[in-house]
Design an enzyme around this catalytic site. Sequence first.
Site, short mmCIF file in Angstrom:
data_model
loop_
_atom_site.label_atom_id
_atom_site.label_comp_id
_atom_site.label_asym_id
_atom_site.label_seq_id
_atom_site.Cartn_x
_atom_site.Cartn_y
_atom_site.Cartn_z
CG HIS A 20 -2.03 1.03 1.11
ND1 HIS A 20 -3.33 0.66 0.86
CD2 HIS A 20 -2.04 2.38 1.20
CE1 HIS A 20 -4.09 1.74 0.82
NE2 HIS A 20 -3.32 2.80 1.02
CG ASP A 77 -1.20 5.02 4.18
OD1 ASP A 77 -1.60 5.04 3.00
OD2 ASP A 77 -1.69 5.76 5.07
#
Length: 292
Positions: free
Chosen positions: A28, A247
């Site tokens: 991610h 992230d």
Amino acid sequence: MMTSEACPNSSGTAPPRDPVPDDACDAHIHVFDARFAEAPGEKLTSTPAQATAADYRAIQRRLGTRRAVVVQPRAYGTDNSATLDAIAQLGAARTRGIAVLTPEAGGAELRRLDAGGIRGLRLTLHAAAGAPTRFDMLMPLAERIAPLGWHLQLHFQAAQIAAHAAVLRQVPCQLVFDHLARLPVGGAHADAAFALVRELLERERAWVKLSGAYLNTHSGPPAYADTVETARALVRIAPERLVWGSDWPHATEEGHKPDDARLLDLLSEWAPDTATRTAILVHNPARLYGFA
């Protein structure tokens, strides 16, 4: 090989405590590249002006990861050009992507994205106002992408997961819940959302990303201690259906950016067993995203 170096949009310079296995995947990341125009009105106050694929290579060197999944950020709406470009720059053999589309997208566009490394579509509705997709698109999108073997990636709050349980049980494709499924520490909807996520994991209809600890905490960095119980519960339930993500570049975090190496260290707290961590970092993303 891991390195010690300063990286854009990341604090700290030290590598993770433990070396990662070969072909470890950061499942991610987002890319923001000024060469590509943002969608009108989609600029978020914390969106980095630049967080390019070239910048992310420094994160890979520091973490020791080789594979990555580029997730289309909200800033670009349904124009997936920046995401496709990042996949190509980072290497098509070891990079995949998650796009954003509406149900009107034609078959030729789906095939083009598939050839470019896209393996799913994201609905980012935790803050639904201004988003390029809507809740009523969930089932039509699932029906469009199921024949391709793609999945739907959902960034929903726990209350939204609970509210849409009936639809989520019926979708014809795999679901991937972002950021620990945004399961809150306490809260009115935590139990109902967790029960549904557990049901879908056990039915092999869903996956969860072990990511975004800073979105699910009251205790905060560096340990994010109140995420441990939820993460370990997910590991106990379905270790074979979890992936890890940094992230990066942490677009929700204004000011001080998290330390990506310390975020990777959290995985050792959440999944103390070495074989389980290897599955989460290597084998599980290989199955979910189709790495060779």
